[in-house]
Motif scaffolding. Structure first.
Motif, PDB file in Angstrom:
ATOM      1  N   ARG A  34       0.735  -1.242  -0.225  1.00  0.00           N
ATOM      2  CA  ARG A  34       0.196  -0.130  -0.043  1.00  0.00           C
ATOM      3  C   ARG A  34       0.853   1.204  -0.092  1.00  0.00           C
ATOM      4  N   ALA A  37       2.740   1.848  -3.413  1.00  0.00           N
ATOM      5  CA  ALA A  37       1.920   2.039  -4.362  1.00  0.00           C
ATOM      6  C   ALA A  37       1.505   3.702  -4.105  1.00  0.00           C
ATOM      7  N   TRP A  38       1.164   4.077  -2.927  1.00  0.00           N
ATOM      8  CA  TRP A  38       1.066   5.542  -2.776  1.00  0.00           C
ATOM      9  C   TRP A  38       2.344   6.470  -2.855  1.00  0.00           C
ATOM     10  N   ARG A  39       3.476   5.789  -2.480  1.00  0.00           N
ATOM     11  CA  ARG A  39       4.548   7.027  -2.500  1.00  0.00           C
ATOM     12  C   ARG A  39       4.899   7.284  -4.070  1.00  0.00           C
ATOM     13  N   GLU A  40       4.663   6.051  -4.696  1.00  0.00           N
ATOM     14  CA  GLU A  40       4.806   6.311  -6.331  1.00  0.00           C
ATOM     15  C   GLU A  40       4.065   6.958  -7.063  1.00  0.00           C
ATOM     16  N   LYS A  41       2.461   6.955  -6.519  1.00  0.00           N
ATOM     17  CA  LYS A  41       1.606   7.685  -7.233  1.00  0.00           C
ATOM     18  C   LYS A  41       1.921   9.072  -6.677  1.00  0.00           C
ATOM     19  N   VAL A  42       2.328   9.491  -5.589  1.00  0.00           N
ATOM     20  CA  VAL A  42       2.501  10.966  -5.154  1.00  0.00           C
ATOM     21  C   VAL A  42       3.741  11.235  -6.219  1.00  0.00           C
ATOM     22  N   ALA A  44       4.575  10.488  -8.909  1.00  0.00           N
ATOM     23  CA  ALA A  44       4.274  10.693 -10.325  1.00  0.00           C
ATOM     24  C   ALA A  44       3.396  11.810 -10.711  1.00  0.00           C
ATOM     25  N   GLU A  45       2.264  11.783  -9.848  1.00  0.00           N
ATOM     26  CA  GLU A  45       1.438  13.053 -10.109  1.00  0.00           C
ATOM     27  C   GLU A  45       1.973  14.437  -9.849  1.00  0.00           C
ATOM     28  N   GLY A  57      10.222   9.418  -4.071  1.00  0.00           N
ATOM     29  CA  GLY A  57       9.192   8.393  -4.366  1.00  0.00           C
ATOM     30  C   GLY A  57       9.752   7.159  -3.675  1.00  0.00           C
TER      31      GLY A  57
END
Ligand code: SF4
Length: 245
Positions: A34, A37-42, A44-45, A57
């Motif tokens: 979890r 996924a969150w650290r990479e989503k932040v 990327a966005e 990230g």
């Protein structure tokens, strides 16, 4: 050397011969799906104001000298702070407050902390988090806290020869201290367990002193719950405990 399971975290943390090796191993951790996924989503966005920046990230290692007498234990990196810059408490409002106080206390060469290459140096002090990846809403799950614990336990073990006092920033860090104290120092918490409070202090034989401090979050500093004077007072007491005052 990637860590993809709790068992690999424990093994790789235990095998780190020193803080540089530990810092490198932490940064290669993927054990909490979890949070990964969150650290990479932040990353990327990105936040609009940091659109032109490359986010770190990844997990954020501790920062500060390997022979520190004072430890500062936080909760976890901020999504657009440590998770962006790769250095704990760097690049966000919480860090602005913390590093300004460390500078006033003579524990940092500058108050500014904006990027990993900004020239900041800490004296006698190492900062590290109980959980090394930015969590959604700043709330790690208990399982994530437990999976990450070997990193902070090993960090404390490597700091053991010099460390005299640990400041727990907030109740989460305070709670994370007790399993760490048991694992690293063989110390059992008193019963009932001492409650977190700003200014609370616990001195147990064989372990560094523990000092409670409200977290330097905007929620606390913007509302005046934690003032610069209160932070200065805690750092002053930490310096006394560490024999630096
Ligand atoms: S929170 Fe800790 S254990 Fe989990 S992926 Fe990040 S560094 Fe690894």
């Amino acid at each position: 050397m990637l860590s993809r399971t709790p068992a690999e975290v424990a093994a790789h943390a235990a095998a780190a011969p020193g803080l540089p090796a530990l810092d490198a191993a932490v940064a290669d951790c993927f054990a909490c799906p979890r949070l990964v996924a969150w650290r990479e989503k932040v990353a990327a966005e990105r936040r609009a104001s940091f659109r032109d920046q490359e986010y770190w990230g990844r997990p954020v290692p501790g920062f500060g000298p390997a022979d520190a007498e004072i430890g500062i234990l936080g909760l976890a990196p901020a999504a657009h702070g440590g998770n962006r810059t790769g250095r704990v408490f760097t690049g966000d409002r919480s860090g602005d407050v913390l590093f300004a106080a460390l500078h006033r206390a003579g524990l940092a060469n500058q108050a500014l902390s904006v990027s990993a290459d900004d020239g900041l140096t800490l004296y006698h002090t190492r900062i590290f988090a109980a959980v090394r990846c930015a969590p959604p809403d700043n709330k790690p799950l208990p399982a994530e806290r437990d999976t990450c614990a070997p990193w902070v336990h090993r960090e404390l073990a490597l700091l053991r020869p010099s460390l005299r006092v640990v400041i727990a920033l907030g109740g989460f860090a305070w709670a994370a201290w007790w399993p760490a104290a048991a694992a690293v120092y063989g110390v059992r918490p008193p019963v009932p367990r001492p409650r977190f409070g700003h200014g609370a202090q616990v001195s147990l034989p064989g372990a560094p002193d523990l000092l409670g401090c409200y977290h330097v979050s905007q929620q606390n500093t913007f509302t005046g719950r934690l003032t610069p004077a209160m932070l200065d007072e805690v750092l002053g007491r930490a310096k006394e405990s560490a024999g630096l005052a």
